[in-house]
Design a protein around this motif. Structure first.
Motif, PDB file in Angstrom:
ATOM      1  N   ALA A  62     -13.582  15.458 -62.354  1.00 17.91           N
ATOM      2  CA  ALA A  62     -13.385  14.951 -61.230  1.00 17.91           C
ATOM      3  C   ALA A  62     -11.600  15.823 -61.306  1.00 17.91           C
ATOM      4  CB  ALA A  62     -12.633  13.811 -61.941  1.00 17.91           C
TER       5      ALA A  62
ATOM      6  N   LYS B  28      -7.158  15.312 -46.655  1.00 18.61           N
ATOM      7  CA  LYS B  28      -7.239  14.627 -48.215  1.00 18.61           C
ATOM      8  C   LYS B  28      -8.768  14.795 -49.420  1.00 18.61           C
ATOM      9  CE  LYS B  28      -5.866  12.817 -53.185  1.00 18.61           C
ATOM     10  NZ  LYS B  28      -6.440  13.524 -54.094  1.00 18.61           N
TER      11      LYS B  28
ATOM     12  N   ARG C  51       2.679  16.853 -58.582  1.00 13.48           N
ATOM     13  CA  ARG C  51       2.406  16.060 -58.328  1.00 13.48           C
ATOM     14  C   ARG C  51       2.835  14.248 -58.229  1.00 13.48           C
ATOM     15  NH1 ARG C  51      -2.206  14.258 -57.128  1.00 13.48           N
ATOM     16  NH2 ARG C  51      -3.172  13.758 -59.784  1.00 13.48           N
TER      17      ARG C  51
ATOM     18  N   GLY D  64      -9.281  16.880 -56.865  1.00 16.80           N
ATOM     19  CA  GLY D  64      -8.860  16.531 -55.927  1.00 16.80           C
ATOM     20  C   GLY D  64      -8.238  17.808 -55.169  1.00 16.80           C
ATOM     21  N   GLY D  65      -7.849  17.763 -54.046  1.00 19.64           N
ATOM     22  CA  GLY D  65      -6.405  18.712 -53.054  1.00 19.64           C
ATOM     23  C   GLY D  65      -6.316  18.390 -52.120  1.00 19.64           C
TER      24      GLY D  65
ATOM     25  N   GLY E 291      -5.384  22.027 -55.129  1.00 20.08           N
ATOM     26  CA  GLY E 291      -5.663  21.068 -55.565  1.00 20.08           C
ATOM     27  C   GLY E 291      -5.584  21.623 -57.399  1.00 20.08           C
ATOM     28  N   GLY E 292      -6.641  20.730 -58.186  1.00 20.28           N
ATOM     29  CA  GLY E 292      -6.771  20.542 -59.601  1.00 20.28           C
ATOM     30  C   GLY E 292      -7.637  19.198 -60.342  1.00 20.28           C
ATOM     31  N   GLY E 293      -7.282  19.026 -61.831  1.00 19.20           N
ATOM     32  CA  GLY E 293      -7.819  18.313 -61.844  1.00 19.20           C
ATOM     33  C   GLY E 293      -8.987  18.330 -63.143  1.00 19.20           C
ATOM     34  N   HIS E 294      -9.729  17.340 -63.131  1.00 17.35           N
ATOM     35  CA  HIS E 294     -10.663  18.095 -64.884  1.00 17.35           C
ATOM     36  C   HIS E 294     -11.760  18.576 -64.277  1.00 17.35           C
ATOM     37  CE1 HIS E 294      -8.316  14.364 -66.161  1.00 17.35           C
ATOM     38  NE2 HIS E 294      -8.252  14.217 -65.755  1.00 17.35           N
TER      39      HIS E 294
HETATM   40  P1  5GP Z   1      -8.879  12.004 -56.568  1.00 25.72           P
HETATM   41  O1  5GP Z   1     -10.241  12.338 -56.768  1.00 25.72           O
HETATM   42  O2  5GP Z   1      -9.255  10.728 -58.148  1.00 25.72           O
HETATM   43  O3  5GP Z   1      -7.835  11.675 -55.902  1.00 25.72           O
HETATM   44  O4  5GP Z   1      -8.685  13.116 -58.364  1.00 25.72           O
HETATM   45  C1  5GP Z   1      -9.654  13.154 -59.367  1.00 25.72           C
HETATM   46  C2  5GP Z   1      -9.102  13.936 -60.498  1.00 25.72           C
HETATM   47  O5  5GP Z   1      -7.758  15.136 -59.273  1.00 25.72           O
HETATM   48  C3  5GP Z   1      -7.227  13.206 -60.700  1.00 25.72           C
HETATM   49  O6  5GP Z   1      -7.509  13.205 -61.769  1.00 25.72           O
HETATM   50  C4  5GP Z   1      -6.322  14.023 -60.412  1.00 25.72           C
HETATM   51  O7  5GP Z   1      -5.555  14.083 -61.248  1.00 25.72           O
HETATM   52  C5  5GP Z   1      -6.422  15.316 -59.705  1.00 25.72           C
HETATM   53  N1  5GP Z   1      -6.461  15.867 -58.782  1.00 25.72           N
HETATM   54  C6  5GP Z   1      -6.233  15.198 -56.998  1.00 25.72           C
HETATM   55  N2  5GP Z   1      -5.884  15.518 -56.462  1.00 25.72           N
HETATM   56  C7  5GP Z   1      -5.018  16.428 -56.688  1.00 25.72           C
HETATM   57  C8  5GP Z   1      -4.012  17.630 -56.703  1.00 25.72           C
HETATM   58  O8  5GP Z   1      -4.004  18.078 -55.209  1.00 25.72           O
HETATM   59  N3  5GP Z   1      -3.791  18.123 -57.007  1.00 25.72           N
HETATM   60  C9  5GP Z   1      -4.111  18.444 -59.149  1.00 25.72           C
HETATM   61  N4  5GP Z   1      -3.792  19.472 -59.306  1.00 25.72           N
HETATM   62  N5  5GP Z   1      -4.653  17.385 -58.471  1.00 25.72           N
HETATM   63  C10 5GP Z   1      -5.316  16.615 -58.309  1.00 25.72           C
END
Ligand code: 5GP
Ligand code: MN
Length: 332
Positions: A306, A279, A98, A308-309, A300-303
């Motif tokens: 919420a 993205k 990350r 992303g990937g 991807g992954g996350g919560h």
């Molecule tokens: P955002 O949409 O704000 O980029 O990401 C939302 C959540 O998803 C964040 O908590 C982030 O840590 C997780 N996240 C975003 N992109 C990725 C990714 O490519 N891989 C993983 N494992 N988590 C992601």
């Protein structure tokens, strides 16, 4: 990964400490590394805080932010600090990948690494760590860490301000389900340290350019697609859309949340075409697990609510692929 308690003996003597966070840092990323930076500095350590990429404008006002090294822009300085460090902290991420361009250097580093993070499924690559997906934010866990060290009394206004920012931004200003009683108890405590929560909120949320506001208007008017059948919404932005408003990557921050304010919409996706990849950001309300969705279909992954990937397909093909998945899995 050993429990973080086991790492506390490493902090009894003044040490050189390198702290970093994830690529494209958000409020919780910068809030947590700066809170820990102020805390460990107060404890007599020599601390270097590093962001793998640029700190976004809306966080530049934060106390200590001028000391943060941007690894992408100042790679040599960052690598020198990493090499000289006795100890490495990683905050608000749980897998070295990350950190993007920092990944290899972290993997090769011989020092102990300590993780503090609230995302699901931590990688086993850390020496020590504290993983708590029930926590609202990594900032709440830095607060836990300071308390674990028995140092609640030395929390300053600067530390409190930084922790407030991460808790506020990761909870959608204290409205997401992760906003537990313990968040409010922490905030009550932080408010006794001389912070100005109204000013913090204004710095973070009311600093838009006129152009960014008009860009949002354009997106909601022309780019938002609603799939009533799936209670879902999609916004896909091409590089042309970005150019039209001379928008920067940071200008799309938070946009994925807007469709969730429409009655009945429970799953929202933002797809952005970047220079080097496509993205995706996912947000949900209720029981649709977007962390799993991101992991299954978009590397991807996350919560839970919420995530992303990314996609290696071009934008239009990514959109088709996304629509195909929607029709197959029928999110509710
Ligand atoms: P955002 O949409 O704000 O980029 O990401 C939302 C959540 O998803 C964040 O908590 C982030 O840590 C997780 N996240 C975003 N992109 C990725 C990714 O490519 N891989 C993983 N494992 N988590 C992601
Ligand atoms: Mn976070």
């Amino acid at each position: 990964m050993l429990p973080i308690q086991d790492a506390l003996p490493l902090l009894t003597e003044p040490a050189k400490i390198y702290i970093t966070t994830h690529h494209k840092p958000d409020g919780d990323a910068i809030g947590s590394i700066l809170a820990l930076y102020h805390y460990l500095t107060a404890k007599g350590h020599t601390v270097t805080a590093v962001a793998p990429s640029e700190v976004p404008d809306f966080l530049r006002w934060m106390p200590g932010c001028n000391t943060v090294i941007n690894h992408e822009a100042d790679t040599e300085k960052s690598l020198k600090a990493l090499k000289e460090a006795d100890l490495i902290f990683g905050l608000d991420f749980n897998d070295f990948s990350r950190t993007k361009h920092l990944t290899q250097a972290l993997t090769d580093a011989p020092q102990f690494t300590i993780m503090i993070d609230h995302h699901l499924m931590p990688s086993p690559q850390w020496s020590y760590g504290m993983s708590n997906p029930a926590r609202s934010s990594t900032c709440e866990m830095v607060y836990d860490f300071i308390n674990l060290c028995g140092d609640n009394k030395i929390i300053t206004a600067d530390m409190a301000t930084c922790m407030y920012v991460g808790a506020m931004t990761d909870t959608g200003s204290f409205k997401f389900p992760a906003t537990t009683a313990s968040v409010h108890l922490m905030i009550a405590d932080l408010m006794t340290r001389g912070i100005n929560h109204t000013a913090i909120h204004e710095e973070v949320y009311d600093a838009w350019s006129e152009n960014r506001m008009r860009f949002l208007g354009y997106i909601l008017m022309d780019k938002m697609i609603i799939f009533r059948k799936y209670n879902a919404a999609l916004i896909a932005l091409s590089r042309k859309d970005m150019h039209l408003f001379n928008a920067q990557n940071g200008d799309t921050e938070g946009i994925v949340n807007y469709p969730l304010s429409i009655a009945g919409i429970r799953f929202s996706t933002l797809i952005t075409e970047r220079a080097d990849e496509v993205k995706l950001s996912f947000r949900s309300k209720g029981l649709f697990d977007v962390s799993n969705f991101a992991r299954l279909y978009f590397e991807g992954g996350g919560h839970f609510n919420a995530s992303g990937g990314r996609s290696k397909l071009p934008l239009e093909e990514t959109i088709s692929y996304y629509k195909k998945i929607l029709s197959e899995i029928h999110p509710k």
